[in-house]
Motif scaffolding. Structure first.
Motif, PDB file in Angstrom:
ATOM      1  N   GLY A  61       0.792  -1.228   0.000  1.00 26.59           N
ATOM      2  CA  GLY A  61       0.000   0.000   0.000  1.00 26.59           C
ATOM      3  C   GLY A  61       0.825   1.278   0.000  1.00 26.59           C
ATOM      4  O   GLY A  61       0.335   2.333  -0.387  1.00 26.59           O
ATOM      5  N   LYS A  62       2.105   1.188   0.446  1.00 29.73           N
ATOM      6  CA  LYS A  62       2.931   2.405   0.530  1.00 29.73           C
ATOM      7  C   LYS A  62       3.469   2.806  -0.850  1.00 29.73           C
ATOM      8  O   LYS A  62       3.619   1.970  -1.742  1.00 29.73           O
ATOM      9  N   LEU A  63       3.814   4.096  -0.968  1.00 26.76           N
ATOM     10  CA  LEU A  63       4.380   4.596  -2.230  1.00 26.76           C
ATOM     11  C   LEU A  63       5.902   4.545  -2.199  1.00 26.76           C
ATOM     12  O   LEU A  63       6.529   5.015  -1.251  1.00 26.76           O
ATOM     13  N   GLY A  80       7.681  -9.311  -4.449  1.00 24.65           N
ATOM     14  CA  GLY A  80       6.530  -8.409  -4.403  1.00 24.65           C
ATOM     15  C   GLY A  80       6.077  -7.921  -5.763  1.00 24.65           C
ATOM     16  O   GLY A  80       6.658  -8.249  -6.797  1.00 24.65           O
ATOM     17  N   VAL A  81       4.995  -7.142  -5.723  1.00 27.86           N
ATOM     18  CA  VAL A  81       4.380  -6.603  -6.938  1.00 27.86           C
ATOM     19  C   VAL A  81       4.203  -5.092  -6.773  1.00 27.86           C
ATOM     20  O   VAL A  81       3.871  -4.617  -5.676  1.00 27.86           O
ATOM     21  N   PHE A  82       4.454  -4.365  -7.840  1.00 22.84           N
ATOM     22  CA  PHE A  82       4.258  -2.905  -7.852  1.00 22.84           C
ATOM     23  C   PHE A  82       3.325  -2.516  -8.996  1.00 22.84           C
ATOM     24  O   PHE A  82       3.212  -3.225  -9.984  1.00 22.84           O
ATOM     25  N   ALA A 122       3.620  -0.135  -3.824  1.00 20.73           N
ATOM     26  CA  ALA A 122       3.742  -1.565  -3.519  1.00 20.73           C
ATOM     27  C   ALA A 122       2.343  -2.133  -3.337  1.00 20.73           C
ATOM     28  O   ALA A 122       1.561  -1.586  -2.568  1.00 20.73           O
ATOM     29  N   ILE A 123       2.012  -3.213  -4.050  1.00 21.25           N
ATOM     30  CA  ILE A 123       0.683  -3.797  -3.818  1.00 21.25           C
ATOM     31  C   ILE A 123       0.796  -5.131  -3.063  1.00 21.25           C
ATOM     32  O   ILE A 123      -0.207  -5.826  -2.883  1.00 21.25           O
ATOM     33  N   GLU A 124       2.005  -5.433  -2.598  1.00 22.04           N
ATOM     34  CA  GLU A 124       2.260  -6.490  -1.600  1.00 22.04           C
ATOM     35  C   GLU A 124       3.387  -5.941  -0.737  1.00 22.04           C
ATOM     36  O   GLU A 124       4.000  -4.933  -1.090  1.00 22.04           O
TER      37      GLU A 124
END
Lengths: 215, 215
Positions: A61-63, A80-82, A122-124
């Motif tokens: 969730g963070k940028l 992870g995934v962005f 970040a979506i993970e």
């Protein structure tokens, strides 16, 4: 754009040495190993990367980068995934999605040190290896083979960006979704559907209908 | 895709020496002069380019490359405007527009020698300087500085492709048209409006309305 936000400043506060357990069996950082995979280079170049890169973790969730900031670093995604997204008024439009074993950065940072148009989120929970553009310039000048690595990577990333520009112009929802599945299918269960819908320029309802029809 | 169409074959029939009047005052072909402008290189490299590139002219409306062909050449545009387009059923979707002092080629040709997804069409009578990917590979291996030239060019072209992917995702017609004017404004009177409308993902009517409002 808020140009007061100079650089990916959150990162600077959290520069960490790369943990030994992230490294390969011969002690290389994942960034050096990736560079050597793209194009085999000298040990001297790999040693420079190992000595200068840093670890960075970022929560879901963070940028990693905000629109308006000037991006000074590039990152290799270890885990992870962005997504990249732009804002049009209050609306978020997802412009790309990427995951492990890819490099991310603001292209406007690389090419001209201009403020980024896009946000990178970040979506993970993610693990990254970072390096600065300043160090990259040093490598270009002192280890000419680094130009071969970047030429090969940029050719690939340019082709991918063309593909994104192409997909987004297809008028049929199912053509766009099919293209997505053929290139990013392995990520489909890791990405919230609302981001996929936005990336494909369709509503969540159209995406759901398209997915049902294709099952 | 028609993979029987091997390569930009029309071109092969029309390979011509570069006319002296196209060259710079010191006798360099426009392609060599362009390379040296991107990044200053040795005379030996420039001599190789001058000795191996060729002139090509193409009439307004003709295709330089058809979807399904494998692109074996890249071209420097000396004069004229080109567009890339893909077909979705019987519909043509313009994916990019470019003009003088740019390089064009199928990116899928450069990166992997795969058949092109897109068609490349001259939208004016055009003059080009061509070179083959085979010669480009020779340059990468024998004149390492060529990797610097391509790294710089690809960084720029990658940024442009990202911008295209970004613009096409904007939901408001006037945002998309404003972006077009800010990057390609100088070409607006040379490109049929139907291609601009298609590039911006809007109908001709919406484009006309948007232009009227902005006047």
């Amino acid at each position: 754009m808020n140009t007061d936000l100079l650089s990916d400043s959150n990162v600077k506060k959290q520069i960490l040495p790369v943990p030994r357990e992230w490294c390969t069996s011969d002690g290389r950082t994942p960034l050096a190993a990736f560079v050597n995979f793209v194009h085999p280079v000298s040990d001297a170049l790999l040693n420079y990367i190992d000595a200068h890169c840093f670890a960075h973790t970022i929560e879901k969730g963070k940028l990693l980068l905000k629109a308006g900031e000037i991006c000074h670093h590039m990152y290799f995604i270890r885990k992870g995934v962005f997504r990249g997204f732009v804002k049009e008024g209050s609306k978020e439009i997802t412009t790309w999605i990427t995951a492990e074993n890819e490099i991310i950065a603001s292209i406007r940072g690389i090419s001209q040190q201009l403020p980024s148009i896009e946000n990178i989120q970040a979506i993970e929970d993610c693990e990254l290896i970072g390096g600065s553009f300043e160090q990259l310039e040093f490598l270009y000048e002192n280890y000419p083979e680094m130009n071969i690595v970047s030429r090969k990577l940029l050719t690939q990333y340019y082709a991918d960006a063309e593909e994104r520009a192409y997909i987004s112009r297809l008028t049929k929802a199912n053509s766009r979704y099919k293209h997505f599945i053929s290139t990013k299918g392995q990520l489909v269960n890791r990405i919230p559907l609302r981001y996929i819908a936005s990336y494909l320029g369709m509503t969540l309802e159209t995406l759901s209908r398209t997915r049902s029809k294709m099952r």
